[in-house]
Design a protein around this motif. Structure first.
Motif, short mmCIF file in Angstrom:
data_model
loop_
_atom_site.label_atom_id
_atom_site.label_comp_id
_atom_site.label_asym_id
_atom_site.label_seq_id
_atom_site.Cartn_x
_atom_site.Cartn_y
_atom_site.Cartn_z
N SER A 109 3.47 27.01 -17.51
CA SER A 109 4.58 26.11 -17.79
C SER A 109 5.41 26.64 -18.96
N ALA A 110 6.71 26.57 -18.81
CA ALA A 110 7.60 27.02 -19.89
C ALA A 110 7.43 26.13 -21.12
N ARG A 111 7.15 24.84 -20.90
CA ARG A 111 6.94 23.91 -22.00
C ARG A 111 5.68 24.27 -22.80
N VAL A 112 4.61 24.61 -22.09
CA VAL A 112 3.36 25.00 -22.75
C VAL A 112 3.56 26.32 -23.49
N GLN A 113 4.25 27.26 -22.88
CA GLN A 113 4.51 28.54 -23.54
C GLN A 113 5.33 28.35 -24.81
N LYS A 114 6.33 27.49 -24.76
CA LYS A 114 7.16 27.21 -25.93
C LYS A 114 6.32 26.60 -27.06
N LEU A 115 5.42 25.67 -26.70
CA LEU A 115 4.53 25.06 -27.69
C LEU A 115 3.57 26.10 -28.26
N ALA A 116 3.07 27.00 -27.43
CA ALA A 116 2.17 28.05 -27.89
C ALA A 116 2.85 28.95 -28.92
N VAL A 117 4.10 29.28 -28.69
CA VAL A 117 4.85 30.11 -29.63
C VAL A 117 5.05 29.36 -30.95
N LYS A 118 5.36 28.07 -30.86
CA LYS A 118 5.55 27.25 -32.06
C LYS A 118 4.25 27.17 -32.88
N VAL A 119 3.12 26.97 -32.19
CA VAL A 119 1.82 26.90 -32.88
C VAL A 119 1.48 28.25 -33.50
N LEU B 222 -3.09 33.66 -41.57
CA LEU B 222 -3.56 34.96 -41.12
C LEU B 222 -3.63 35.93 -42.30
N GLU B 223 -4.37 37.01 -42.08
CA GLU B 223 -4.43 38.09 -43.06
C GLU B 223 -3.09 38.84 -43.04
N PRO B 224 -2.72 39.47 -44.14
CA PRO B 224 -1.47 40.24 -44.15
C PRO B 224 -1.47 41.31 -43.05
N GLY B 225 -0.39 41.36 -42.30
CA GLY B 225 -0.25 42.35 -41.24
C GLY B 225 -0.90 41.95 -39.92
N GLU B 226 -1.58 40.82 -39.89
CA GLU B 226 -2.26 40.38 -38.66
C GLU B 226 -1.22 39.80 -37.70
N THR B 227 -1.39 40.07 -36.41
CA THR B 227 -0.44 39.65 -35.39
C THR B 227 -1.11 38.71 -34.39
N VAL B 228 -0.47 37.60 -34.09
CA VAL B 228 -1.00 36.64 -33.11
C VAL B 228 -0.78 37.19 -31.71
N LEU B 229 -1.85 37.22 -30.91
CA LEU B 229 -1.76 37.67 -29.52
C LEU B 229 -1.72 36.49 -28.56
N SER B 230 -2.54 35.46 -28.81
CA SER B 230 -2.56 34.31 -27.91
C SER B 230 -3.05 33.07 -28.65
N VAL B 231 -2.76 31.91 -28.07
CA VAL B 231 -3.08 30.61 -28.66
C VAL B 231 -3.65 29.69 -27.60
N ARG B 232 -4.61 28.87 -28.00
CA ARG B 232 -5.14 27.79 -27.16
C ARG B 232 -5.33 26.56 -28.03
N GLU C 208 -5.42 31.94 -21.73
CA GLU C 208 -4.79 32.38 -22.96
C GLU C 208 -3.32 32.69 -22.68
N PHE C 209 -2.46 32.14 -23.49
CA PHE C 209 -1.04 32.36 -23.33
C PHE C 209 -0.60 33.46 -24.29
N PRO C 210 -0.16 34.60 -23.76
CA PRO C 210 0.25 35.69 -24.66
C PRO C 210 1.49 35.28 -25.46
N ILE C 211 1.49 35.66 -26.71
CA ILE C 211 2.62 35.41 -27.58
C ILE C 211 3.38 36.73 -27.70
N HIS C 212 4.61 36.73 -27.22
CA HIS C 212 5.39 37.96 -27.25
C HIS C 212 6.01 38.12 -28.63
N GLN C 213 5.72 39.26 -29.24
CA GLN C 213 6.22 39.54 -30.58
C GLN C 213 7.64 40.08 -30.48
#
Length: 148
Positions: A2-12, A20-30, A140-145
């Motif tokens: 769902s686009a709505r769930v993906q949008k919320l995942a990016v916001k979270v 996060l630690e410095p330089g750490e990148t979020v890959l996915s959220v649940r 897991e919803f991937p978060i596009h950097q």
């Protein structure tokens, strides 16, 4: 997905970055919840509403608010964040509508598996805590950097 769930995942994910630690990148959220099982919480809420209306003569918005606050206090709310370095279990507030993680509960190895079983509310265990994952968050919803 769902686009709505993906949008919320990016916001979270954005709201999780300060933890996060410095330089750490979020890959996915649940999103998940612990404590009382969600189905039991629903039955408890319904029962409390009925009791408040019949016995205490407190109905409507006030009864709903009081019962909702009681049930919400029995549920823990969690965010499972996979980064390029670790799997994080984050806590966010019980009595808030926004999903803003407050603290890191556990930092696990990045290859830790979080595999909720199927069903509307799937059960999984993370860092020794039994969590319930709603059907829409079981993947897991991937978060596009943003590319720089």
């Amino acid at each position: 997905m769902s686009a709505r769930v993906q949008k919320l995942a990016v916001k979270v994910a954005d709201r999780s970055r300060p933890l996060l630690e410095p330089g750490e990148t979020v890959l996915s959220v649940r999103l998940a919840q612990g404590g009382m099982p969600p189905v039991a919480a629903g039955f408890l809420l319904g029962g409390l509403l009925a009791i408040s209306m019949l016995v205490f003569k407190v109905g409507g918005a006030l009864g709903g608010l009081l019962c909702g606050l009681l049930v919400a206090s029995l549920v823990t709310r969690r965010v499972i964040v996979r980064t390029d370095q670790a799997l994080l279990l984050l806590e966010y507030g019980k009595l808030t509508f926004s999903i803003t993680p407050r603290r890191v509960l556990a930092r696990l190895p990045q290859d830790t598996t979080v595999a909720p079983s199927g069903g509307f509310w799937a059960v999984t265990h993370v860092a020794g805590e039994k969590l319930y994952v709603h059907k829409k968050w079981q993947h897991e919803f991937p978060i596009h950097q943003p590319t720089t």
